[in-house]
Scaffold this motif. Structure first.
Motif, PDB file in Angstrom:
ATOM      1  N   ARG A 166       0.740  -1.280  -0.212  1.00  0.00           N
ATOM      2  CA  ARG A 166      -0.114  -0.055   0.039  1.00  0.00           C
ATOM      3  C   ARG A 166       0.812   1.171  -0.055  1.00  0.00           C
ATOM      4  N   TYR A 167       1.788   1.316   0.943  1.00  0.00           N
ATOM      5  CA  TYR A 167       2.819   2.438   0.944  1.00  0.00           C
ATOM      6  C   TYR A 167       3.383   2.723  -0.570  1.00  0.00           C
ATOM      7  N   LEU A 168       4.018   1.752  -0.964  1.00  0.00           N
ATOM      8  CA  LEU A 168       4.767   1.718  -2.381  1.00  0.00           C
ATOM      9  C   LEU A 168       3.865   2.307  -3.618  1.00  0.00           C
ATOM     10  N   LEU A 169       2.729   1.605  -3.648  1.00  0.00           N
ATOM     11  CA  LEU A 169       1.860   1.769  -4.611  1.00  0.00           C
ATOM     12  C   LEU A 169       1.139   3.222  -4.426  1.00  0.00           C
ATOM     13  N   THR A 170       1.057   3.729  -3.270  1.00  0.00           N
ATOM     14  CA  THR A 170       0.355   4.765  -3.038  1.00  0.00           C
ATOM     15  C   THR A 170       1.595   5.915  -3.464  1.00  0.00           C
ATOM     16  N   MET A 171       2.789   5.697  -3.076  1.00  0.00           N
ATOM     17  CA  MET A 171       3.805   6.747  -3.354  1.00  0.00           C
ATOM     18  C   MET A 171       4.277   6.542  -4.895  1.00  0.00           C
ATOM     19  N   ALA A 172       3.777   5.654  -5.665  1.00  0.00           N
ATOM     20  CA  ALA A 172       4.013   5.557  -6.953  1.00  0.00           C
ATOM     21  C   ALA A 172       3.046   6.032  -7.623  1.00  0.00           C
ATOM     22  N   GLY A 173       1.930   6.611  -7.219  1.00  0.00           N
ATOM     23  CA  GLY A 173       0.798   7.538  -7.766  1.00  0.00           C
ATOM     24  C   GLY A 173      -0.259   6.604  -7.881  1.00  0.00           C
ATOM     25  N   LYS A 174      -0.443   5.414  -7.326  1.00  0.00           N
ATOM     26  CA  LYS A 174      -1.667   4.396  -7.646  1.00  0.00           C
ATOM     27  C   LYS A 174      -2.660   4.746  -6.592  1.00  0.00           C
ATOM     28  N   GLN A 265       7.882  -5.663  -3.009  1.00  0.00           N
ATOM     29  CA  GLN A 265       8.712  -4.550  -3.432  1.00  0.00           C
ATOM     30  C   GLN A 265       8.984  -4.722  -4.826  1.00  0.00           C
ATOM     31  N   ALA A 266       9.156  -5.795  -5.445  1.00  0.00           N
ATOM     32  CA  ALA A 266       9.542  -5.952  -6.707  1.00  0.00           C
ATOM     33  C   ALA A 266       8.497  -5.656  -7.585  1.00  0.00           C
ATOM     34  N   LEU A 267       7.298  -6.207  -7.084  1.00  0.00           N
ATOM     35  CA  LEU A 267       6.081  -5.802  -7.838  1.00  0.00           C
ATOM     36  C   LEU A 267       5.820  -4.346  -7.887  1.00  0.00           C
ATOM     37  N   ALA A 268       5.898  -3.817  -6.748  1.00  0.00           N
ATOM     38  CA  ALA A 268       5.845  -2.239  -6.639  1.00  0.00           C
ATOM     39  C   ALA A 268       6.729  -1.514  -7.740  1.00  0.00           C
ATOM     40  N   LEU A 269       7.973  -1.801  -8.029  1.00  0.00           N
ATOM     41  CA  LEU A 269       8.989  -1.452  -8.788  1.00  0.00           C
ATOM     42  C   LEU A 269       8.389  -1.719 -10.181  1.00  0.00           C
ATOM     43  N   ALA A 270       8.044  -2.710 -10.555  1.00  0.00           N
ATOM     44  CA  ALA A 270       7.600  -3.197 -11.692  1.00  0.00           C
ATOM     45  C   ALA A 270       6.343  -2.213 -12.051  1.00  0.00           C
ATOM     46  N   VAL A 271       5.668  -1.916 -11.182  1.00  0.00           N
ATOM     47  CA  VAL A 271       4.508  -1.195 -11.498  1.00  0.00           C
ATOM     48  C   VAL A 271       4.912   0.431 -11.832  1.00  0.00           C
ATOM     49  N   ALA A 272       5.785   0.863 -10.922  1.00  0.00           N
ATOM     50  CA  ALA A 272       6.495   2.325 -11.140  1.00  0.00           C
ATOM     51  C   ALA A 272       7.201   2.413 -12.296  1.00  0.00           C
ATOM     52  N   ALA A 273       7.644   1.364 -12.855  1.00  0.00           N
ATOM     53  CA  ALA A 273       8.292   1.297 -14.217  1.00  0.00           C
ATOM     54  C   ALA A 273       7.535   1.697 -15.271  1.00  0.00           C
ATOM     55  N   LYS A 274       6.451   0.920 -15.332  1.00  0.00           N
ATOM     56  CA  LYS A 274       5.159   1.254 -16.038  1.00  0.00           C
ATOM     57  C   LYS A 274       4.601   2.419 -16.173  1.00  0.00           C
ATOM     58  N   GLU A 275       4.331   3.051 -14.810  1.00  0.00           N
ATOM     59  CA  GLU A 275       3.986   4.440 -14.688  1.00  0.00           C
ATOM     60  C   GLU A 275       4.797   5.497 -15.057  1.00  0.00           C
ATOM     61  N   GLN A 276       6.138   5.253 -15.217  1.00  0.00           N
ATOM     62  CA  GLN A 276       7.171   6.121 -15.547  1.00  0.00           C
ATOM     63  C   GLN A 276       7.577   5.698 -16.960  1.00  0.00           C
ATOM     64  N   ASN A 277       6.659   5.386 -17.780  1.00  0.00           N
ATOM     65  CA  ASN A 277       7.013   5.123 -19.314  1.00  0.00           C
ATOM     66  C   ASN A 277       7.989   3.966 -19.584  1.00  0.00           C
ATOM     67  N   GLY A 278       7.980   3.070 -18.789  1.00  0.00           N
ATOM     68  CA  GLY A 278       8.893   1.922 -18.987  1.00  0.00           C
ATOM     69  C   GLY A 278      10.405   1.965 -18.743  1.00  0.00           C
ATOM     70  N   THR A 279      10.759   3.039 -17.815  1.00  0.00           N
ATOM     71  CA  THR A 279      11.949   3.162 -17.621  1.00  0.00           C
ATOM     72  C   THR A 279      12.875   1.911 -16.695  1.00  0.00           C
ATOM     73  N   VAL A 280      14.021   1.840 -17.147  1.00  0.00           N
ATOM     74  CA  VAL A 280      14.457   0.667 -16.496  1.00  0.00           C
ATOM     75  C   VAL A 280      15.081   0.893 -15.147  1.00  0.00           C
ATOM     76  N   HIS A 281      15.249   2.048 -14.669  1.00  0.00           N
ATOM     77  CA  HIS A 281      15.519   2.569 -13.445  1.00  0.00           C
ATOM     78  C   HIS A 281      14.485   3.458 -12.632  1.00  0.00           C
ATOM     79  N   PRO A 282      13.093   2.434 -12.311  1.00  0.00           N
ATOM     80  CA  PRO A 282      12.130   3.258 -11.759  1.00  0.00           C
ATOM     81  C   PRO A 282      12.426   3.741 -10.216  1.00  0.00           C
ATOM     82  N   THR A 283      11.759   4.744  -9.805  1.00  0.00           N
ATOM     83  CA  THR A 283      11.938   5.410  -8.602  1.00  0.00           C
ATOM     84  C   THR A 283      10.815   5.310  -8.090  1.00  0.00           C
ATOM     85  N   ILE A 284      10.514   5.328  -6.614  1.00  0.00           N
ATOM     86  CA  ILE A 284       9.581   5.505  -5.847  1.00  0.00           C
ATOM     87  C   ILE A 284       9.657   6.546  -4.827  1.00  0.00           C
ATOM     88  N   PRO A 285       8.900   7.707  -4.684  1.00  0.00           N
ATOM     89  CA  PRO A 285       9.395   8.850  -3.821  1.00  0.00           C
ATOM     90  C   PRO A 285       8.788   8.450  -2.443  1.00  0.00           C
TER      91      PRO A 285
END
Length: 292
Positions: A166-174, A265-285
């Protein structure tokens, strides 16, 4: 089923076990769960040793094999041995290697439990590379990324895993909504989930009844479901659009959450990568504005 009908390879055997699991007796289900979660152990140990570990009589393992079309347990075991000959190092091999490394740490002589936990958890995390395929992780991320709202469900031991998601996805903008059982409304709130949303359900043995029933109702309503559990025989498997597994190995505590949280955490990063236009280095604030 005759002996000639018995599956000739490991993959066919696992499919047959899955197909018959719901019709099996509780003893046979316990055996099936052990076989599917510990294939390397099955390959290298005698039926007596395996039976002793599970608290089930060895004759039950023999009858289980015969019920699947084999003449005895050795015929079934041969498929696990064939798999092991070509598989990556299993849990026991990783544990042995890590234990050898940890024993060189003289400062751990007075904290054996610490060493044991680190070894077991590190091996379990490494095992995720064998259990979770890139396709499944990508498919799960697609479902979550494309959902209007992600409903999160996990109780008891699973609750910390859901909280970090919940924390990671929320901070990723979901947009996320936790189905908290404390108010007694989880089941009723879950009935408002739409097919344009998604349910992320987490449950491990012994699976929380409400989690399983909510997942079943959501699946019947055509809600996409990403499930995190400990086995492909988990009751969540039938409801899940995508199932991600973090098998449970013996430990000093009933359930270590290290591997499931790593998977979350890996799943949240995979979601963040898709939200950030497929970047190979996603970040979650983080909530402080820095990067986690």
């Amino acid at each position: 089923m005759t002996k000639t009908d018995a599956p000739a390879d490991y993959e066919g055997l696992i499919r047959l076990i899955h197909d018959r699991f719901d019709q099996m007796s509780r003893t046979y289900q316990k055996i099936a769960e052990y076989l599917t979660q510990n294939p390397n152990d099955v390959a290298v140990h005698s039926v007596n040793a395996i039976a002793e570990r599970q608290g089930v009589h060895a004759s039950s393992f023999v009858r289980f094999a015969q019920s699947l079309g084999y003449s005895g347990f050795k015929d079934l075991q041969a498929l696990f041995q064939q798999r092991l000959a070509t598989a990556a190092p299993g849990f026991e091999a990783r544990v042995n290697a890590l234990e050898k490394e940890m024993r060189s740490r003289e400062d751990l002589e007075d904290a054996e439990f610490f060493r044991d936990l680190v070894v077991s958890d590190a091996a379990s995390v490494q095992g995720l590379l064998d259990e979770v395929t890139p396709n499944d992780l990508s498919s799960a991320a697609d479902i979550i990324s494309g959902a209007d709202t992600i409903y999160l469900l996990g109780q008891l031991r699973s609750a910390p895993v859901v909280e970090i998601i919940r924390y990671l996805l929320t901070m990723a903008g979901k947009r996320c909504l936790l189905l908290d059982p404390s108010g007694g409304l989880s089941t009723h709130i879950a009935r408002t989930i739409r097919p344009s949303d998604a349910l992320l359900a987490v449950s491990f043995r012994f699976y929380a009844n409400e989690v399983v029933s909510i997942a079943e109702e959501a699946a019947a309503s055509h809600v996409p479901i990403v499930a995190i559990s400990d086995s492909t025989l988990s009751p969540l498997a039938k409801s899940a659009t995508v199932l991600l597994t973090a098998p449970e190995h013996s430990s000093l505590i009933s359930r270590s959450l290290t591997a499931p949280i790593c998977l979350a955490q890996a799943l949240a990063l995979a979601v963040a990568a898709k939200e950030q236009n497929g970047t190979v280095h996603p970040t979650i604030p983080s909530v402080t504005g820095t990067k986690d």
